[in-house]
Structure formats: C-alpha cells, structure tokens
Write an enzyme that holds these catalytic residues in place. Sequence first.
Site, short mmCIF file in Angstrom:
data_model
loop_
_atom_site.label_atom_id
_atom_site.label_comp_id
_atom_site.label_asym_id
_atom_site.label_seq_id
_atom_site.Cartn_x
_atom_site.Cartn_y
_atom_site.Cartn_z
N TYR A 100 0.15 -5.21 -11.23
CA TYR A 100 0.48 -4.25 -10.16
C TYR A 100 0.39 -4.94 -8.80
O TYR A 100 1.34 -4.92 -8.00
CB TYR A 100 -0.47 -3.05 -10.21
CG TYR A 100 -0.48 -2.23 -8.93
CD1 TYR A 100 0.66 -1.56 -8.51
CD2 TYR A 100 -1.64 -2.14 -8.14
CE1 TYR A 100 0.67 -0.82 -7.31
CE2 TYR A 100 -1.64 -1.41 -6.96
CZ TYR A 100 -0.49 -0.75 -6.55
OH TYR A 100 -0.50 -0.03 -5.38
N THR A 154 9.43 9.74 -12.43
CA THR A 154 8.74 9.14 -13.59
C THR A 154 7.60 10.08 -13.96
O THR A 154 7.43 11.14 -13.33
CB THR A 154 8.16 7.76 -13.24
OG1 THR A 154 7.09 7.96 -12.30
CG2 THR A 154 9.21 6.84 -12.64
N THR A 206 -0.41 -2.01 -0.52
CA THR A 206 -1.81 -1.83 -0.91
C THR A 206 -2.68 -2.99 -0.46
O THR A 206 -2.17 -4.11 -0.27
CB THR A 206 -1.87 -1.71 -2.46
OG1 THR A 206 -3.22 -1.82 -2.88
CG2 THR A 206 -1.08 -2.83 -3.14
N ASP A 207 -3.99 -2.74 -0.36
CA ASP A 207 -4.93 -3.84 -0.05
C ASP A 207 -5.13 -4.75 -1.26
O ASP A 207 -5.70 -5.84 -1.12
CB ASP A 207 -6.28 -3.28 0.44
CG ASP A 207 -7.00 -2.41 -0.57
OD1 ASP A 207 -6.44 -2.11 -1.65
OD2 ASP A 207 -8.14 -1.99 -0.29
N GLU A 208 -4.65 -4.32 -2.44
CA GLU A 208 -4.89 -5.12 -3.65
C GLU A 208 -4.14 -6.45 -3.62
O GLU A 208 -4.44 -7.36 -4.38
CB GLU A 208 -4.53 -4.32 -4.91
CG GLU A 208 -5.31 -3.02 -4.95
CD GLU A 208 -5.31 -2.32 -6.30
OE1 GLU A 208 -5.16 -2.98 -7.34
OE2 GLU A 208 -5.49 -1.08 -6.30
N PRO A 238 -9.59 -5.84 -17.83
CA PRO A 238 -9.36 -7.29 -17.71
C PRO A 238 -9.00 -7.65 -16.26
O PRO A 238 -8.20 -6.95 -15.63
CB PRO A 238 -8.16 -7.55 -18.62
CG PRO A 238 -8.00 -6.34 -19.47
CD PRO A 238 -8.62 -5.20 -18.75
N LYS A 291 3.36 -5.81 -6.03
CA LYS A 291 3.32 -5.28 -4.65
C LYS A 291 3.32 -6.44 -3.66
O LYS A 291 3.98 -6.37 -2.62
CB LYS A 291 2.08 -4.39 -4.44
CG LYS A 291 2.12 -3.05 -5.16
CD LYS A 291 3.27 -2.14 -4.74
CE LYS A 291 3.11 -1.59 -3.34
NZ LYS A 291 4.16 -0.55 -3.05
N ASP A 295 17.12 6.54 -8.95
CA ASP A 295 16.29 5.36 -9.22
C ASP A 295 16.54 4.36 -8.11
O ASP A 295 17.69 3.99 -7.86
CB ASP A 295 16.72 4.79 -10.59
CG ASP A 295 15.84 3.63 -11.04
OD1 ASP A 295 15.21 2.97 -10.19
OD2 ASP A 295 15.81 3.38 -12.27
N TYR A 298 -15.83 1.67 -16.02
CA TYR A 298 -15.54 0.34 -16.54
C TYR A 298 -16.68 -0.62 -16.20
O TYR A 298 -17.15 -0.65 -15.05
CB TYR A 298 -14.25 -0.21 -15.93
CG TYR A 298 -12.99 0.61 -16.18
CD1 TYR A 298 -12.91 1.52 -17.23
CD2 TYR A 298 -11.87 0.44 -15.37
CE1 TYR A 298 -11.75 2.25 -17.46
CE2 TYR A 298 -10.70 1.16 -15.60
CZ TYR A 298 -10.65 2.07 -16.63
OH TYR A 298 -9.50 2.78 -16.84
#
Length: 356
Positions: free
Chosen positions: A159, A35, A133-135, A294, A163, A58, A216
């Site tokens: 995102y 990508t 991820t930690d997100e 946001p 995940k 893919d 931001y």
Amino acid sequence: MKILVTGGAGFIGSALVRYLISDTDCEVINVDKLTYAGNLDSLKSVEDSHRYQFELADICDRPAMDLLFARHRPNAVMHLAAESHVDRSIDGPGDFIQTNLVGTYASLEAARTYWCSLNNSDRAAFRFLHVSTDEVYGDLAGCNDLFREDTPYDPSSPYAATKAGSDHLVRAWGRTFELPVLVTNCSNNYGPYQFPEKLIPHMILNALQGKPLPLYGDGTQIRDWLYVDDHARALYQVLQLGQVGETYNIGGINEKKNIDVVKTICAILDEFVVDKPSGIETFVDLITFVKDRPGHDERYAIDAAKIDAELGWRPVENFTSGVRKTIAWYLENQPWWQRVVDGSYRLERLGKGSQD
Ligand code: NAD
Ligand code: TYD
C-alpha cells in the site's frame, strides 16, 4: 468552484464531499468506482443537493475520465480514490498497483489534456490536489523524530509503496508538464462512516458484537490519529491557499499506542453501553493478542508545523473528544454499519451497474 473529487464514496472522500456541500459554495462531481470501500449510504445527506453529482467510473479508465473532464469542466481535482488498507495490500497487491499507480497516471493524463485546453486564466487557476499518506515515509521505530515534508521516502507495505509511487507521478507531472499540483501526506484518520476493517471501527463493532478485539503483535505500535473532519477542512484549505508544487503534511498531534487506543475505546464503551453482550463485564476482557502483521511499521508521527505556519490549519479535535464522538456515532447509526456488516450496502452499487 467546481471540484471533481475521486473516491468520494469512501471514508475520507465522503467526509470531504459532505464538508464541501455543507460548509462551502463549491459544486462537487464525485467520481467513484464503488469498490467494497465505496458506500453511497455515506452520502445520503448531500445526494439531493443541486451542487452534488455522482459519476460511477474507474479512474484507470482513461476514456471515461476524459469524458468526465469534458462534460463537467472542473476548476480543480481532489484525488482520493485509492485502495487504502495495508492488510489487503499484503493479501493481494494487484488492485493497489492498478488503482494507486495506473489510476493516478490515468487521472493525471486526463487532467493534463483537459488543462491544456483551457484559456490562460483558467489554466492558472486550475489545481490537482493529490491526497496521500504518511506511510510513504516508512517507520520511525526507535527514535523521537517526526515526518517532515523533506523526510526521505521509505515505504514498507505494498500500500505505502504504491502511494509513494503515485506521489512521485504527481510531482513529475508538476515539474515536467507544469500541471499545477499540490500533495498532502496525512496520518491515520478516524471518525464516522469508516469501513470496519480499520483499527478503530473494527474494535468498536467487534466489541458491540461481543467478538475478540485482535491486537497485532504486542500492541505497542504507535499511530498519530486525526479526526476525519479536521482532515477534510485541511484539504480544502490546501486547495485554496496552498502554493503550487508544494507538499503539506497533515497530522493529528495525537500519538497513541494501539493498545492504549483500544483500552480507551473499551472504557468509553463500558460507560456508554448499558446492555453489554452476554457474559461480558468489561470490554477490555475481549482484547486478544494475535500474530503480527508482516513488515508492521512501529511508529508514524507527523510534524504539521508547515501547514500551521503557512496556511493556519491545525486540528480542532483531540483524541478523547474525537473518539467519544466516533463511538457515539456508531452507537446512534447502527443501520449504517449493519448494512456494511451484512453486505446489503453493496446492492446500491449493483443498482448503479458497477461490474465490481
Ligand atoms: P477508502 O478505502 O475508504 O475509500 C476509497 C474510495 O476510492 C472508495 O470509495 C472506492 O470505491 C474508491 N475507489 C477505489 N478504487 C477506485 C477506482 N479504481 N476508481 C474509482 N474509485 C475507486 O479510503 P480512505 O480511507 O477514504 O482514503 C482516501 C484517500 O486518503 C486514499 O488515497 C488514502 O491513501 C488516503 N489516506 C487515508 C488515510 C486513512 O487513515 N484512511 C490517511 C492518509 C491518507
Ligand atoms: P489500520 O487501521 O489498518 O491502519 P494502518 O495500518 O494504515 O496504520 O491499523 C492501525 C494500527 O492498528 C496498525 O498498527 C495495525 C493495528 N491493527 C491491529 O492491531 N489490529 C487490527 O485488527 C487492525 C485492523 C489494525
């Protein structure tokens, strides 16, 4: 060991592939769709190794994945392929649903079908390591807590939500089908070869081009920064030593406010760059506060005690040493980022026949 790495042309994937080729005896099959985030220039140092092969595919394409497992017969999968940028997930979540959820599902099913065909000892030795991820844990706003492996999931962005979903799929395949899975959840990475949409390379390259440095909101959000080579080493350690079915949090023990990250970058650039872009005395003057993202999470921070205690991993690089190395790398590797900025790195992909 033969490892099928998905997403090995990306930022962390390419660091992992370079590490596996230079520091281990592993064979690597790099499966990547190329990508916008995939860049074969990042793999020049390994492309001639007899232990490295690239496969353009893919991960959502189940027949293609089945063929790759049958052809290469790996002992392990390290699954990194993903759409990874929060801002892009806000602008267009569709690709995130496809790759992060559907692609992880297709990879798990292809791995399971292949794994079921193995003899008992190869089945027992096989591993599927999912890199996350930690997100997924959400926002630590207004408290001093840290993310632990048992912190409840509470993702904020498309995102992070995709995940989180992919993590659940991987654990379900472990529990239900007994596929030998491992999961890692890591904090923000930085280092050489990072695509310049993420905070640190975005700021370095904007500064070098005399462009504004957009922070931001008020810039007080906190991230826990990990140098990418420390992450690559952690992933290999988890693959080798991790307990099947377990999750390991990986973090930099380096909590920083965005504004402090950017001021540090500016100070180092002031020191390193003799010929500043015209009209600029100090790079700090380029800092500009812009409209907030946001749903912006205020704070992420990892408790990495488990991987330290159980597997003996901890980061080598601290933020000052890591960011100096990173800035020096971008200054010394202008041809790499120039081809990203002008888009010519994508010609490689066209040459390989990708439809993206
Ligand atoms: P990246 O965006 O730099 O690279 C992603 C790679 O995956 C690219 O090479 C891309 O071509 C490939 N890819 C995307 N969709 C694909 C598909 N459908 N099929 C095959 N390949 C595809 O990402 P990164 O920053 O290197 O992150 C790698 C992994 O680590 C991701 O799973 C991400 O969620 C996770 N992670 C990243 C960070 C970070 O700070 N960057 C932190 C923790 C975890
Ligand atoms: P980013 O690198 O996109 O990683 P993530 O959103 O996955 O943490 O952003 C890191 C932090 O920097 C995040 O709080 C958003 C902020 N940020 C800016 O202030 N300006 C920017 O131009 C970018 C790309 C990020």
